[in-house]
Design a protein around this motif. Structure first.
Motif, PDB file in Angstrom:
ATOM      1  N   PHE A   1      43.451 -68.855  -1.851  1.00  0.00           N
ATOM      2  CA  PHE A   1      44.248 -68.833  -0.631  1.00  0.00           C
ATOM      3  C   PHE A   1      44.467 -70.282  -0.215  1.00  0.00           C
ATOM      4  O   PHE A   1      43.516 -71.051  -0.075  1.00  0.00           O
ATOM      5  CB  PHE A   1      43.540 -68.028   0.456  1.00  0.00           C
ATOM      6  N   THR A   2      45.726 -70.651  -0.048  1.00  0.00           N
ATOM      7  CA  THR A   2      46.062 -72.054   0.128  1.00  0.00           C
ATOM      8  C   THR A   2      47.032 -72.223   1.292  1.00  0.00           C
ATOM      9  O   THR A   2      47.449 -71.248   1.924  1.00  0.00           O
ATOM     10  CB  THR A   2      46.661 -72.617  -1.179  1.00  0.00           C
ATOM     11  N   GLY A   3      47.385 -73.462   1.585  1.00  0.00           N
ATOM     12  CA  GLY A   3      48.338 -73.733   2.651  1.00  0.00           C
ATOM     13  C   GLY A   3      47.671 -74.055   3.973  1.00  0.00           C
ATOM     14  O   GLY A   3      46.452 -74.178   4.080  1.00  0.00           O
ATOM     15  N   THR A   4      48.496 -74.163   5.011  1.00  0.00           N
ATOM     16  CA  THR A   4      48.020 -74.567   6.338  1.00  0.00           C
ATOM     17  C   THR A   4      48.208 -73.489   7.393  1.00  0.00           C
ATOM     18  O   THR A   4      47.947 -73.731   8.572  1.00  0.00           O
ATOM     19  CB  THR A   4      48.755 -75.844   6.788  1.00  0.00           C
ATOM     20  N   ASN A   5      48.659 -72.303   6.996  1.00  0.00           N
ATOM     21  CA  ASN A   5      48.884 -71.215   7.949  1.00  0.00           C
ATOM     22  C   ASN A   5      47.873 -70.093   7.730  1.00  0.00           C
ATOM     23  O   ASN A   5      47.623 -69.676   6.596  1.00  0.00           O
ATOM     24  CB  ASN A   5      50.303 -70.655   7.789  1.00  0.00           C
ATOM     25  N   ASN A   6      47.305 -69.600   8.819  1.00  0.00           N
ATOM     26  CA  ASN A   6      46.315 -68.530   8.733  1.00  0.00           C
ATOM     27  C   ASN A   6      46.931 -67.256   8.160  1.00  0.00           C
ATOM     28  O   ASN A   6      48.092 -66.929   8.426  1.00  0.00           O
ATOM     29  CB  ASN A   6      45.733 -68.221  10.110  1.00  0.00           C
ATOM     30  N   MET A   7      46.109 -66.527   7.394  1.00  0.00           N
ATOM     31  CA  MET A   7      46.512 -65.228   6.859  1.00  0.00           C
ATOM     32  C   MET A   7      45.470 -64.189   7.251  1.00  0.00           C
ATOM     33  O   MET A   7      44.268 -64.413   7.084  1.00  0.00           O
ATOM     34  CB  MET A   7      46.641 -65.284   5.334  1.00  0.00           C
ATOM     35  N   THR A   8      45.944 -63.045   7.762  1.00  0.00           N
ATOM     36  CA  THR A   8      45.062 -61.937   8.116  1.00  0.00           C
ATOM     37  C   THR A   8      45.497 -60.702   7.347  1.00  0.00           C
ATOM     38  O   THR A   8      46.671 -60.309   7.395  1.00  0.00           O
ATOM     39  CB  THR A   8      45.106 -61.647   9.628  1.00  0.00           C
ATOM     40  N   PHE A   9      44.545 -60.097   6.635  1.00  0.00           N
ATOM     41  CA  PHE A   9      44.806 -58.884   5.859  1.00  0.00           C
ATOM     42  C   PHE A   9      44.072 -57.735   6.540  1.00  0.00           C
ATOM     43  O   PHE A   9      42.840 -57.726   6.613  1.00  0.00           O
ATOM     44  CB  PHE A   9      44.332 -59.060   4.417  1.00  0.00           C
ATOM     45  N   THR A  10      44.836 -56.767   7.050  1.00  0.00           N
ATOM     46  CA  THR A  10      44.236 -55.692   7.838  1.00  0.00           C
ATOM     47  C   THR A  10      43.987 -54.423   7.029  1.00  0.00           C
ATOM     48  O   THR A  10      43.352 -53.491   7.524  1.00  0.00           O
ATOM     49  CB  THR A  10      45.131 -55.345   9.040  1.00  0.00           C
ATOM     50  N   GLY A  11      44.490 -54.360   5.802  1.00  0.00           N
ATOM     51  CA  GLY A  11      44.246 -53.198   4.956  1.00  0.00           C
ATOM     52  C   GLY A  11      42.877 -53.270   4.303  1.00  0.00           C
ATOM     53  O   GLY A  11      42.075 -54.172   4.564  1.00  0.00           O
ATOM     54  N   THR A  12      42.594 -52.315   3.430  1.00  0.00           N
ATOM     55  CA  THR A  12      41.318 -52.324   2.715  1.00  0.00           C
ATOM     56  C   THR A  12      41.364 -53.341   1.583  1.00  0.00           C
ATOM     57  O   THR A  12      42.426 -53.662   1.048  1.00  0.00           O
ATOM     58  CB  THR A  12      41.003 -50.940   2.134  1.00  0.00           C
ATOM     59  N   LEU A  13      40.193 -53.856   1.225  1.00  0.00           N
ATOM     60  CA  LEU A  13      40.057 -54.763   0.088  1.00  0.00           C
ATOM     61  C   LEU A  13      39.044 -54.147  -0.863  1.00  0.00           C
ATOM     62  O   LEU A  13      37.864 -54.011  -0.525  1.00  0.00           O
ATOM     63  CB  LEU A  13      39.588 -56.145   0.537  1.00  0.00           C
ATOM     64  N   ALA A  14      39.498 -53.755  -2.056  1.00  0.00           N
ATOM     65  CA  ALA A  14      38.620 -53.139  -3.049  1.00  0.00           C
ATOM     66  C   ALA A  14      38.320 -54.147  -4.144  1.00  0.00           C
ATOM     67  O   ALA A  14      39.225 -54.800  -4.676  1.00  0.00           O
ATOM     68  CB  ALA A  14      39.282 -51.898  -3.641  1.00  0.00           C
ATOM     69  N   LEU A  15      37.035 -54.276  -4.473  1.00  0.00           N
ATOM     70  CA  LEU A  15      36.613 -55.177  -5.539  1.00  0.00           C
ATOM     71  C   LEU A  15      36.425 -54.379  -6.815  1.00  0.00           C
ATOM     72  O   LEU A  15      35.795 -53.328  -6.813  1.00  0.00           O
ATOM     73  CB  LEU A  15      35.297 -55.869  -5.166  1.00  0.00           C
ATOM     74  N   GLY A  16      36.965 -54.882  -7.919  1.00  0.00           N
ATOM     75  CA  GLY A  16      36.806 -54.200  -9.190  1.00  0.00           C
ATOM     76  C   GLY A  16      35.373 -54.261  -9.680  1.00  0.00           C
ATOM     77  O   GLY A  16      34.480 -54.813  -9.031  1.00  0.00           O
ATOM     78  N   ILE A  17      35.135 -53.688 -10.855  1.00  0.00           N
ATOM     79  CA  ILE A  17      33.790 -53.663 -11.426  1.00  0.00           C
ATOM     80  C   ILE A  17      33.302 -55.070 -11.728  1.00  0.00           C
ATOM     81  O   ILE A  17      32.144 -55.415 -11.500  1.00  0.00           O
ATOM     82  CB  ILE A  17      33.766 -52.795 -12.696  1.00  0.00           C
ATOM     83  N   ALA A  18      34.200 -55.928 -12.237  1.00  0.00           N
ATOM     84  CA  ALA A  18      33.816 -57.307 -12.540  1.00  0.00           C
ATOM     85  C   ALA A  18      33.620 -58.084 -11.243  1.00  0.00           C
ATOM     86  O   ALA A  18      34.166 -57.737 -10.195  1.00  0.00           O
ATOM     87  CB  ALA A  18      34.887 -57.976 -13.397  1.00  0.00           C
ATOM     88  N   ASP A  19      32.796 -59.144 -11.307  1.00  0.00           N
ATOM     89  CA  ASP A  19      32.598 -59.994 -10.145  1.00  0.00           C
ATOM     90  C   ASP A  19      33.917 -60.664  -9.775  1.00  0.00           C
ATOM     91  O   ASP A  19      34.699 -61.049 -10.645  1.00  0.00           O
ATOM     92  CB  ASP A  19      31.534 -61.054 -10.443  1.00  0.00           C
TER      93      ASP A  19
END
Length: 330
Positions: free
Chosen positions: A69-87
């Protein structure tokens, strides 16, 4: 807003996705999968801060570059975040904050890297249920869920050199979260929480912040603390007899740490490092009185010294008077 539905896939390497409006991806789910060779996949908000409501899945292959995540503007993610089996690794090289306010789930370990000043924030009112734990290799991660809502599911929290975990509210963790301090900082932000055992593998810091922090670690006498490494407690404003404003516990008895572990703890008080002791309640406190008591002792010492000086001066004056009297008699 775009009218995308279904799934929007981001595959490959060396890809930067510019997010120009909140509805850039329509109602589609986002699937992010970088390859094990080549560059990373990066997201950047353009034209100001952005709030993205899409559900996201990180499916990066084992050994692949992190999602950046890059840049100078804030980002907000309000949905779900699912992590795969791998790290899964998340990096930030920006001055902007990246916030996930939905549910974080999945079995992969999430690793925060990058030295940007922007923070990775887990907020919102729904508990995270991931089971792979969290490793902070650089930058700051903020646990800022509603007080009493877990910002991390099961698993160990490891804070390495250059990394900081900051509590933005109280009770963000549970006894299922062991902690390893390996050169980083655990900053309470003046909040309270419960954790599993603590392992110390490099010089590290617990910063009690301002306000009242009560930190409860589980009995850690059975964990490994690397010899010669120190755990420094800063901004502590408790009581040397226990039960003060700030409280740090290991279990609930004097056996919550071994004598060797206690000898590796220092409190930074008035610019000086002082040793620690563990009370019968499991609370760890300095071996010397808190600053107010120290100043009281200094005041008594000054008073006593002044009294002794005045006494000696009176005796000297009496001796001079006696000498003068003898000279007159002669």
């Amino acid at each position: 807003a775009n009218a995308l539905t279904g799934t929007t896939n981001f595959y490959g390497s060396g890809l930067t996705v510019g997010i120009g409006n909140n509805g850039a991806f329509g109602s589609s789910a986002l699937n992010v999968e970088s390859f094990s060779v080549g560059g990373d996949i990066a997201f950047e908000a353009t034209g100001g801060a952005k709030t993205i409501s899409n559900n996201i899945t990180f499916e990066n292959l084992a050994g692949s570059p992190p999602t950046r995540f890059t840049g100078t503007n804030n980002m907000t993610f309000t949905g779900t975040l699912a992590l795969g089996i791998a790290d899964q690794a998340i990096t930030s090289d920006s001055s902007a904050n990246t916030t996930f306010s939905g549910n974080l789930g999945g079995s992969g370990l999430i690793t925060k890297t990058g030295t940007g000043t922007g923070e990775l924030v887990f907020s919102g009112s729904s508990a995270n249920t991931n089971t792979g734990g969290l490793t902070i290799n650089g930058g700051t991660v903020v646990f800022n869920k509603t007080a009493g809502v877990n910002a991390i599911g099961a698993g160990t929290i490891a804070i390495n050199s250059g990394g900081t975990l900051l509590l933005g509210a109280s009770n963000q963790t549970s006894s299922s979260n062991a902690m390893t301090l390996a050169g980083g900082t655990f900053a309470t932000g003046g909040n309270s929480t419960t954790l599993g055992t603590l392992t110390l593998s490099a010089n590290s810091t617990i910063d009690m912040g301002t306000g009242a922090s009560i930190i409860n670690f589980a009995d850690s006498s059975g964990t490994s603390w690397t010899s010669g490494q120190l755990l420094t407690i800063t901004n502590w404003s408790g009581s040397s007899s226990g039960g003060g404003t700030d409280q740090l516990y290991f279990g609930n008895s004097a056996t919550g740490l071994t004598a060797g572990q206690v000898s590796q703890i220092r409190f930074l008080i008035g610019g000086n490092l002082v040793g620690a002791q563990i009370l019968s309640t499991g609370e760890v406190v300095p071996t010397t009185p808190e600053p107010t008591a120290l100043w009281g002792a200094v005041g008594l010492g000054i008073f006593a010294a002044g009294y002794e000086l005045r006494r000696r001066m009176r005796l000297a004056a009496l001796a001079i008077d006696d000498d003068n009297a003898d000279a007159t008699d002669v």
